[in-house]
Every structure is written in C-alpha cells, then in structure tokens.
Design an enzyme around this catalytic site. Structure first.
Site, PDB file in Angstrom:
ATOM      1  N   LYS B 199       0.843  -1.206   0.000  1.00 47.61           N
ATOM      2  CA  LYS B 199       0.000   0.000   0.000  1.00 47.61           C
ATOM      3  C   LYS B 199       0.874   1.251   0.000  1.00 47.61           C
ATOM      4  O   LYS B 199       1.845   1.332   0.740  1.00 47.61           O
ATOM      5  CB  LYS B 199      -0.917   0.016   1.233  1.00 47.61           C
ATOM      6  CG  LYS B 199      -2.051  -0.984   1.159  1.00 47.61           C
ATOM      7  CD  LYS B 199      -2.903  -0.875   2.408  1.00 47.61           C
ATOM      8  CE  LYS B 199      -4.027  -1.894   2.384  1.00 47.61           C
ATOM      9  NZ  LYS B 199      -5.087  -1.579   1.427  1.00 47.61           N
ATOM     10  N   HIS B 257      -0.521  -8.172   9.273  1.00 46.24           N
ATOM     11  CA  HIS B 257      -0.662  -6.736   9.014  1.00 46.24           C
ATOM     12  C   HIS B 257      -0.298  -5.896  10.247  1.00 46.24           C
ATOM     13  O   HIS B 257       0.477  -4.944  10.161  1.00 46.24           O
ATOM     14  CB  HIS B 257      -2.098  -6.374   8.627  1.00 46.24           C
ATOM     15  CG  HIS B 257      -2.597  -7.071   7.408  1.00 46.24           C
ATOM     16  ND1 HIS B 257      -1.763  -7.526   6.412  1.00 46.24           N
ATOM     17  CD2 HIS B 257      -3.855  -7.385   7.007  1.00 46.24           C
ATOM     18  CE1 HIS B 257      -2.493  -8.092   5.468  1.00 46.24           C
ATOM     19  NE2 HIS B 257      -3.762  -8.021   5.810  1.00 46.24           N
TER      20      HIS B 257
END
Lengths: 298, 502
Positions: B199, B257
């Site tokens: 990202k 994550h």
C-alpha cells in the site's frame, strides 16, 4: 479523472494593485469554506505560472480547465498586452472540487493578470508577492520563448522549472541551441519530449537487438518530436544515426533500419492538460532530455 | 543494475529495470483472489505497459475450464474490480497471453499436463523458462505444491515463489514450510505477501519518517507517549467461515498486518532501501517485542448489532460458524518494544471485524508540553499533539496541534493540519497487488516478508494463543457496529489513556 466542481468564487478588477489580488484571494477562500464540514483543503504543491501571449489565450484556458482539479495549486496566468496603456487588470477565482470519499472540498486558486504596457516587461515584480511560499514555481511558457528577453529572463530566475512545448516553435532544431543555454539555470521540461515517451520505451525494449548496430531511424511525426527522438538515440548510443523525417500531425511511425517499431502504449489520453499535468509532476533536472536537446541542436 | 548499465536507453525511463520475460503461474486460479486482485492488477500493469514484453499467465485449479472460459471470467473480473477504464485492445493483448489448466496439481498426471503447457508457452511466447509461481491457495495445500514445484524445478530460467498469507498457522508449521521452501528455493526467490506492505500509505510511513528531518529526532520514548495502531473492519467474515474459524483475528490480521505496521513504525532507519536492509531493521523490532501478559491482551467476538444502519447477525449465527464457536473476531494488545528507542512506550494495537467503521490508522501520540503558560480554562480543549497516518480510507497524514481561537483573550483548541493523498496527488493510487506483482517479477523483495520475520511474528502469536487455550472466554462480548469489548477500553484506560474513536 473528472472531479465535480463543487462551487466557484470569483473576483475581478481593473487597474488594480497586487495587494488587491492578495486580499481578494483571502476573501474568496473564506467565502468558499462555508458549505462543507471543514474548511476547504488548500493542499498545494506548487505555484504554476503561465506566460500566455494573445495568440495562445484560448489554448491556455482550455489546458488549465482540465488541470486545476489534478494539481491543486495556485495558477497565475500572465497575459501580456504590450500595446495597451500601462496598468494591471486581474481576475481571481477559487475553484472547490469535491474530494471523492470525503466530505470536504479541495480548493485550487487561479489568478489571471493582464499585464498592460510596461508591466509586461517586469513580470517578476508582479508575481513574486503572489508565489506560494516555500513551494516550487513552475513557469509554462506558451509559444516560442524570446530567449534573452527581459520578461523571460525574469521568470526563469524565479522558476524552479520551465515548461515549454517545442512543438509550438517554428524553428526547431535551431531553437534547441538557445534552450540549451538555460539548462544550467533552471530545470526544463518539454511537452513534446513527453509525447515521445511511449516511443522511447518501445525503442528501449529493442536493445541490444536491432539497436546496437542500427544506422538509420525513420520517424513520421511533427518535427520537434522527430528531432528529440533522434537526439535522444544519438546521445544515448553515443554515435549518430541518420534521421529521416516525414511530417505527420502526431508520432505515427518509427522504423529502425527500415523495420517498423511497435508503438508503446501510453495510459494518458494525451490531451494538452494530461501532458502538462505529467510535466508538473517532475521536479529535478532531466539530464537525458538535456542531452537529447543538445544532440538534436548539433 | 547490470541491465541498466548495458542498455543506455533505459536511463530516465520508469521503471529502470523492466521485468524479464516470464510466465506467471497462478495456483488457485479459480479462487476469489485471482478474480478480485490478481487479474485487475495484471490489467492495470498491462495498461501502463509495465508487463514484460514476453509474458504469459497460466492459471491452474481443479475446476475444469477451457482457456476461453477462464479468459471470459477474468474479463468480467477486470471490468468489475479494475481501477481503470476497460480498454478492449489492452484486454485482448493480456487475454491472448492467458491460459488455463484444469487439474489437480498434486497428482503426477496433473503435473505432467502443467509442465507440457509451460513448455508450449515458452516456445510460443519466448518466456525462456522463467517462472513466477503464485500460490493463491489455502495453507494446507501449500506444502504439496512447494514440494512438487521444487522437485520438478528445471535448470532452464529462473523460478520465484509468491506465497499468500497466512504463512503457516503457528511457529512450528511456519518453520516446517520455510524449511521445505528453502530446500528448493533460496530466500531471494521467495516472496511472502503481506499486501499491506504494497500500500502506498504504508510505504509513505517510511518516507515520512526517513525522508523528513523533523520527525526522526522526536520519534522515540522521550517525546512519544504511546502509539495506537488500528486495523478495523466493518465487514463480517463474508464467505470465509471455514478459514476464519481456524484462524481468528489473531492469525488473520494481528500476526501479519498489525505486526508489520508495528515494525515499520518502530524500526531504526535502514542504511538504504535494499530488501535486506529494510527487513533487517524490521526483524529487530519484532524480536524486541516483549510477550504481553494476560491482562495486556483482550480478545472478543461480535454479537448481533447494527453496522451502517443494517442489522447484522452475531458471529456465531454466520453461515459455517459453530454455534458455540470460541474463535475471536477481535483482538487488542499492549505491546512493548524493549530497546533503547521504545523502552516504556506502549504500542496499543487492535483489530476486529464488525467494528464501527473501516479504518486502518497509525496514531503517534506525543507527550504533552511540559509546562503550559496559560490558565487551565484556556487550554481545556487542548489535547496532546497527535500524528495520524491514515492507511485507509482517506489516505494521508494529519497532525493535531494547538491553535488560538480568534478573539479577545486566550482560548486554545486542537486543530488538524491535513495532508490527504487524494487532495495533493490527483492520480489514482495503485493497488497493492500491482506493486507487489511487478516487484516479484523484477526480483525485488523489499516489500515482502522474510522467513525470520514470519517466524518472529508467529512466536509472539503462539505465546498469546497458548495462554488462551487455558481460558474459556465469554463470547460474544461486543455488539457488532461498536468499537469492541469493554475490556479493551479497560486495557487502555488503566493507563489513563483512551482509544481514538474517529
């Protein structure tokens, strides 16, 4: 990316001072902040100055219309009117665009200044108070720059980057020699160079294969793009290829030693706004471009 | 670098190193990931001319489809999930390089079919025997695939392995899988995906920290009071009950994550952006995380509630979930990174499903000013400085600072200075999978998780899960559409702090 224009606030005046423009911008920003949950976001990445002689007026406005939403900046359009009596007319606009997925707007500012009479000879003193502090200044010069003229010299000294489109010049490749004289003073971008990008990518993929020993390149395109592609090949390969140019409205075909090169794909639609927008994303000196310009001027 | 030196025309062109010819071999090609992520990403790369000139995709799954059927399904997927406008000519080019084999790769004849098809593709498309194997399959199918692929590795061309998360389900299985992988592939050939690292906003965390001079000097225990990292989802488990019942929030999000975000926030500056330099620093943070005590971890499971005005069922009422399921859908922990930079500064991390909103944020809360030369009434609305990194949505960074309210006298309140990606860079952000697929094809592993990182992450998770085995939680303990169980609030409020709720 079309973003809806949420609203627009506007002010204009004749025979004004620069401080009037500054004040108007402040008032417009306040007026534009009333509708959303917070004030409009004034994220700005640059001051974008455009020098627009009369004959480029319409084209410049068209380019800007597609640009403001993509580069939230302060755009200052300078319209020189050397024949008119001395004075300064101004129009200031704050454009608020809806930010997708947010309940706030982003604001772009556009200032149009008509530099009448001698004002057009001293643009730096007029735009300096309007520059966004500490951010890069891009100067887009429409048409062929009058190399050596005071107005160009002043704006070059002010700019971090000078953006031209040598496709708008009547005398390439000769004019490239004069442009090269500016390279030590300001980073330069050329929209014609940007138009060659998909073809440069396509040609780079031929290495070494057909290019290592190539002798001739044929290009059907406007003359500026052909000169730049030829100059680029010569400067990168370190030797001269014979350039055979055929005039065409866009880059239509490139062939190396008689064999056609498959066109590279470009995601951009290649409107003038798209191309200028891409140039405004570049900040540093482009030495590959500079070498190509020098080589094509030889 | 060698290629750049050899090809003088590449200088100044992005990317400097285009991927070499290769076939992307996708195992699990009939699955959701291929449809929602891999093909839309491949289309976006094709549109930008970023795929290798000699390239092909070979999809493999048990479902019996012909090439055309697979292409047609992927076209629908690209139209539905792609971020760009659909251009027929771009798709046609990608489709003509897309092939499919319906087989069970675990059996010998299946392997033969795949090998034969790959040879054909090499011959037709000039892909030189180079392979990127993408294992988009459940964890239990991975071992067989890795073994078979490894045993059949040919000496022609290179081979790289992209492995989807979760990598194993505990330390032991992760180690076993790592050992198996390393028997056939070197670590440089293995690309363990944690798509968060692809990202833009996550990468921007490194830029924010290491490209700016003003943050790093205060990025430590002396100036930072605590860090809050939130990965909140408003969605439930969708159709993933079978997986989620086994994994829970701790294996689904926390292990990968969340801990990666902790590592990126806490790491020391790397000497360069080389794959090993970055990962060396991240793994040091993971190693320094102290195992939290039992009162420093809270787990939860959602009950019935309302999300965005819609009534939603409890976790135990979801299709495929056991009515007495003990699987957690929420986990929060107070973590300490025991090193000089962070000693005594807590990282409060939390993740959950069916929370009040979708949000991934890293919030750095600075210590209050040591002395305020104002009356107390003047600063009642002043909160400590906060640096907020919005990973999603509203990607960007905000800094909360105190400002004087205009008017007579002195009234101070907190205001936000915002940098919104969408407001500044008006081009669409690339999807994480675009970046990661391209990096894997180019052999750049910087944004992938290394074996030792994965093992450190599992060590921490195993220690927490081991303790959970001895307890029987009272689930459900939070209502869908809220910010999690009360115990999570207690965890932070005991330290006289509170969760950010917006």
């Amino acid at each position: 990316m079309a973003t809806p224009l949420a609203h627009q606030e506007e002010w204009s005046g004749e025979n004004v001072r620069v401080t009037d423009v500054e004040k108007a911008l402040c008032e417009l920003r306040e007026a534009s902040a009333h509708e959303t949950e917070g004030p409009d976001i004034r994220t700005r990445v640059m001051t974008h100055i455009a020098w627009v002689p009369d004959e480029w007026h319409e084209a410049a406005l068209e380019t800007l219309a597609g640009l403001a939403e993509r580069h939230p900046s302060r755009a200052i359009l300078l319209f020189p009117a050397p024949e008119a009596p001395d004075g300064l007319d101004a129009r200031a606009v704050v454009l608020a665009f809806t930010l997708p997925q947010a309940r706030r707007h982003i604001a772009a500012e556009v200032v149009e200044l008509r530099l009448r009479g001698r004002r057009g000879r001293v643009p730096a003193s007029i735009v300096t108070p309007l520059l966004v502090p500490d951010l890069p200044v891009f100067v887009r010069w429409r048409g062929r720059p009058p190399f050596g003229a005071q107005e160009l010299e002043q704006l070059v000294d002010l700019a971090d980057r000078l953006v031209v489109d040598s496709g708008e010049w009547p005398d390439v490749p000769a004019a490239y020699g004069e442009l090269a004289g500016l390279f030590g003073r300001v980073a330069c971008s050329d929209i014609a160079w940007r138009r060659t990008l998909p073809w440069r990518r396509a040609l780079a993929r031929l290495w070494p294969g057909r290019l290592a020993e190539a002798r001739e390149v044929r290009i059907a395109s406007p003359v500026a793009e052909a000169c730049l592609l030829g100059g680029w090949l010569n400067s990168r390969l370190g030797r001269r290829l014979e350039l055979v140019h055929a005039e065409a409205p866009t880059i239509e075909a490139v062939a190396v030693d008689g064999e056609a090169v498959a066109a590279g794909r470009s995601i951009e639609e290649e409107t003038t706004s798209d191309l200028l927008s891409a140039e405004l994303d570049e900040l540093g000196r482009d030495e590959v471009y500079e070498d190509a310009v020098r080589a094509s001027a030889e | 670098v060698t290629e750049l030196a050899e090809n003088p025309l590449l200088e100044g062109l992005e990317p400097a190193l285009p991927p070499e010819p290769c076939v992307l071999v996708v195992f699990g090609a009939s699955g959701d990931l291929t449809r929602r992520k891999i093909f839309p990403a491949l289309y976006a790369l094709a549109l930008r001319d970023l795929l290798p000139e000699s390239f092909a995709v070979l999809g493999i799954a048990r479902t019996e489809w012909a090439d055309e059927e697979f292409r047609s399904r992927m076209e629908t997927a690209v139209r539905e999930f792609g971020r760009d406008e659909f251009r027929e000519e771009v798709w046609e080019e990608l489709a003509s390089a897309t092939f499919y084999v319906g087989t069970d790769f675990a059996d010998e004849s299946g392997e033969d079919m795949v090998a034969a098809r790959l040879t054909e593709i090499d011959h037709e498309r000039g892909t030189l025997g180079n392979r990127v194997y993408y294992l988009a399959v459940p964890p239990d199918a991975m071992e067989v695939l890795v073994r078979e692929l490894g045993e059949r590795r040919s000496s022609a061309g290179w081979g790289r392995l992209i492995v989807e998360k979760p990598f194993g389900r505990d330390l032991e299985s992760a180690r076993r899988l790592n050992e198996l992988v390393h028997r056939h592939f070197t670590e440089e050939e293995v690309f363990r995906i944690d798509h968060y690292l692809g990202k833009e906003t996550v990468q921007n965390t490194l830029v924010l920290r290491f490209a700016n001079g003003i943050f790093e000097p205060i990025w430590n225990r002396q100036f930072i009071d605590h860090v809050q990292i939130t990965v909140a989802e408003s969605l439930g488990i969708e159709q993933r009950a079978a997986f989620y019942e086994q994994a829970g929030a701790i294996r689904d999000i926390f292990q990968n994550h969340l801990l990666q975000l902790v590592a990126l926030t806490g790491m020391e500056p790397p000497i360069d952006f080389d794959a090993d330099s970055v990962r060396n620093e991240k793994v040091k943070v993971l190693r320094a995380i102290r195992t939290p005590s039992s009162d420093e971890v809270v787990r939860g499971q959602y009950g019935q509630g309302f999300v965005e005005g819609e009534e939603v069922p409890a976790y135990r009422e979801e299709d495929g979930v056991a009515p007495d399921s003990q699987t957690e859908t929420y986990v929060t922990a107070k973590l300490y990174v025991d090193n000089w930079r962070w000693a005594g500064t807590p990282f409060y991390v939390r993740t959950g499903k069916r929370l009040a909103r979708r949000e991934t944020t890293i919030a750095i809360q600075f210590k209050s000013a040591p002395h305020l030369p104002f009356e107390q009434t003047e600063t009642e609305e002043l909160r400590p400085n906060l640096l907020l990194i919005h990973v999603q949505p509203d990607e960007g960074v905000s800094l909360a600072v105190g400002a004087k309210v205009p008017g007579q006298g002195m009234k101070i309140r907190t205001v936000h200075m915002d940098f919104l990606y969408g407001g500044t860079f008006r081009t669409g952000l690339p999807e994480a999978y675009e970046r990661l697929l391209l990096d894997a094809m180019r052999g750049d592993a910087t944004l992938f998780t290394r074996a030792d990182e994965v093992e450190e992450q599992w060590k921490l998770v195993d220690a927490i899960v081991e303790r959970w085995k001895r307890e029987r939680p009272e689930f459900p303990n939070y209502e869908a559409g809220t910010w999690g169980p009360e115990a999570a609030d207690d965890l932070i409020e005991r330290d006289a702090r509170s969760w950010r709720h917006h």
